[in-house]
Design a protein around this motif. Structure first.
Motif, mmCIF file in Angstrom:
data_model
loop_
_atom_site.group_PDB
_atom_site.id
_atom_site.type_symbol
_atom_site.label_atom_id
_atom_site.label_comp_id
_atom_site.label_asym_id
_atom_site.label_seq_id
_atom_site.Cartn_x
_atom_site.Cartn_y
_atom_site.Cartn_z
ATOM 1 N N GLY A 210 0.811 -1.355 -0.107
ATOM 2 C CA GLY A 210 -0.105 -0.168 0.113
ATOM 3 C C GLY A 210 0.981 1.216 0.042
ATOM 4 O O GLY A 210 2.110 1.226 0.334
ATOM 5 N N PHE B 202 0.654 5.308 1.683
ATOM 6 C CA PHE B 202 0.254 6.226 2.494
ATOM 7 C C PHE B 202 0.526 7.789 2.375
ATOM 8 O O PHE B 202 1.810 7.893 1.731
ATOM 9 C CB PHE B 202 0.239 5.809 3.910
ATOM 10 C CG PHE B 202 -0.741 4.474 4.096
ATOM 11 C CD1 PHE B 202 -0.157 3.252 3.710
ATOM 12 C CD2 PHE B 202 -1.803 4.549 5.036
ATOM 13 C CE1 PHE B 202 -1.116 2.024 4.094
ATOM 14 C CE2 PHE B 202 -2.475 3.701 5.240
ATOM 15 C CZ PHE B 202 -2.024 2.299 4.973
ATOM 16 N N GLU C 82 -2.401 9.263 6.181
ATOM 17 C CA GLU C 82 -3.819 8.709 5.419
ATOM 18 C C GLU C 82 -3.549 7.555 4.466
ATOM 19 O O GLU C 82 -2.525 7.526 3.760
ATOM 20 C CB GLU C 82 -4.414 9.977 4.918
ATOM 21 C CG GLU C 82 -5.036 10.862 5.820
ATOM 22 C CD GLU C 82 -5.550 12.113 5.016
ATOM 23 O OE1 GLU C 82 -6.415 12.855 5.739
ATOM 24 O OE2 GLU C 82 -5.131 12.378 3.763
ATOM 25 N N PHE C 83 -4.395 6.755 4.415
ATOM 26 C CA PHE C 83 -4.516 5.756 3.314
ATOM 27 C C PHE C 83 -4.560 6.529 1.787
ATOM 28 O O PHE C 83 -5.430 7.311 1.577
ATOM 29 C CB PHE C 83 -5.585 4.910 3.566
ATOM 30 C CG PHE C 83 -5.817 3.850 2.418
ATOM 31 C CD1 PHE C 83 -6.828 3.942 1.595
ATOM 32 C CD2 PHE C 83 -4.996 3.020 2.241
ATOM 33 C CE1 PHE C 83 -7.270 3.363 0.508
ATOM 34 C CE2 PHE C 83 -5.257 1.625 1.238
ATOM 35 C CZ PHE C 83 -6.486 2.159 0.305
ATOM 36 N N THR D 119 -3.983 0.516 -2.309
ATOM 37 C CA THR D 119 -3.514 -0.684 -1.769
ATOM 38 C C THR D 119 -3.747 -1.576 -3.053
ATOM 39 O O THR D 119 -4.756 -1.596 -3.677
ATOM 40 C CB THR D 119 -4.154 -1.214 -0.716
ATOM 41 O OG1 THR D 119 -3.248 -2.488 -0.073
ATOM 42 C CG2 THR D 119 -5.532 -1.810 -0.760
ATOM 43 N N ALA E 211 -8.306 5.583 -2.084
ATOM 44 C CA ALA E 211 -9.136 6.617 -1.434
ATOM 45 C C ALA E 211 -9.867 7.419 -2.311
ATOM 46 O O ALA E 211 -9.457 7.398 -3.553
ATOM 47 C CB ALA E 211 -8.014 7.550 -0.593
ATOM 48 N N ARG F 118 -4.919 -1.454 6.427
ATOM 49 C CA ARG F 118 -5.178 -0.042 6.923
ATOM 50 C C ARG F 118 -4.106 0.395 7.990
ATOM 51 O O ARG F 118 -3.810 1.362 8.469
ATOM 52 C CB ARG F 118 -6.543 0.498 7.151
ATOM 53 C CG ARG F 118 -7.728 0.188 6.123
ATOM 54 C CD ARG F 118 -7.283 1.179 4.999
ATOM 55 N NE ARG F 118 -8.360 0.838 3.727
ATOM 56 C CZ ARG F 118 -9.153 2.078 3.669
ATOM 57 N NH1 ARG F 118 -9.183 3.047 4.406
ATOM 58 N NH2 ARG F 118 -9.937 1.549 2.665
ATOM 59 N N ARG F 119 -3.480 -0.952 8.565
ATOM 60 C CA ARG F 119 -2.566 -0.868 9.704
ATOM 61 C C ARG F 119 -1.493 -1.586 9.363
ATOM 62 O O ARG F 119 -1.182 -2.805 9.797
ATOM 63 C CB ARG F 119 -3.063 -1.092 11.011
ATOM 64 C CG ARG F 119 -4.045 -0.129 11.480
ATOM 65 C CD ARG F 119 -4.742 -0.434 12.744
ATOM 66 N NE ARG F 119 -5.706 -1.785 12.694
ATOM 67 C CZ ARG F 119 -6.219 -2.490 13.902
ATOM 68 N NH1 ARG F 119 -5.855 -1.787 15.050
ATOM 69 N NH2 ARG F 119 -6.817 -3.438 13.492
ATOM 70 N N TRP G 40 6.764 -0.359 7.068
ATOM 71 C CA TRP G 40 6.803 1.114 6.666
ATOM 72 C C TRP G 40 8.047 1.169 5.970
ATOM 73 O O TRP G 40 9.252 0.938 6.468
ATOM 74 C CB TRP G 40 6.673 2.161 7.426
ATOM 75 C CG TRP G 40 4.982 2.058 8.080
ATOM 76 C CD1 TRP G 40 4.887 1.290 9.461
ATOM 77 C CD2 TRP G 40 3.790 2.559 7.723
ATOM 78 N NE1 TRP G 40 3.429 1.447 9.567
ATOM 79 C CE2 TRP G 40 2.964 2.130 8.691
ATOM 80 C CE3 TRP G 40 3.659 3.374 6.459
ATOM 81 C CZ2 TRP G 40 1.599 2.511 8.243
ATOM 82 C CZ3 TRP G 40 2.346 3.643 6.167
ATOM 83 C CH2 TRP G 40 1.236 3.568 7.076
#
Length: 120
Positions: free
Chosen positions: A35, A37, A46-47, A50, A60, A105-106, A110
């Motif tokens: 994904g 962000f 923010e997303f 993905t 989004a 979403r989590r 990263w």
């Protein structure tokens, strides 16, 4: 564990395009849900988009029709093609990897982020 390294950010005028890339380490890249962000100054992360391991894509609302996420499993890389950029797209863009669909979403991992600045 996977390590993520983004590239491709920069300064662009409104209406222009950029393509972000995210190179991932590890031999199980194809199994990760990947994904993007973003985080603008003073705002929460923010997303953006993905792409699942099965290549299902989710966006989004703010980027639908303008951004396209894709992946190349042979190169362990995920991309974000950003067209018709707007000043409000200005942010640090982060690549992320999730092991479970429920954690899209989590994410579990990263990247360090790459700055995108859109001038008006």
């Amino acid at each position: 564990q996977v390590q993520l390294v983004e590239s491709g950010g920069g300064l662009v005028q409104a209406g222009g395009s950029l393509r972000l890339s995210c190179a991932a380490s590890g031999r199980t890249f194809s199994s990760y849900h990947m994904g993007w962000f973003h985080q603008a100054p003073g705002k929460e992360r923010e997303f953006v988009a993905t792409i699942t391991s099965g290549r299902i894509t989710i966006y989004a609302d703010s980027v639908k029709g303008r951004f396209t996420i894709s992946r190349d499993n042979t190169k362990n890389t995920v991309y974000l093609q950003m067209n018709s950029l707007k000043p409000e797209d200005t942010a640090v863009y982060y690549c992320a990897a999730s092991t479970l669909l429920t954690s899209i979403r989590r994410p579990d991992y990263w990247g360090q982020g790459t700055q995108v600045t859109v001038s008006s």
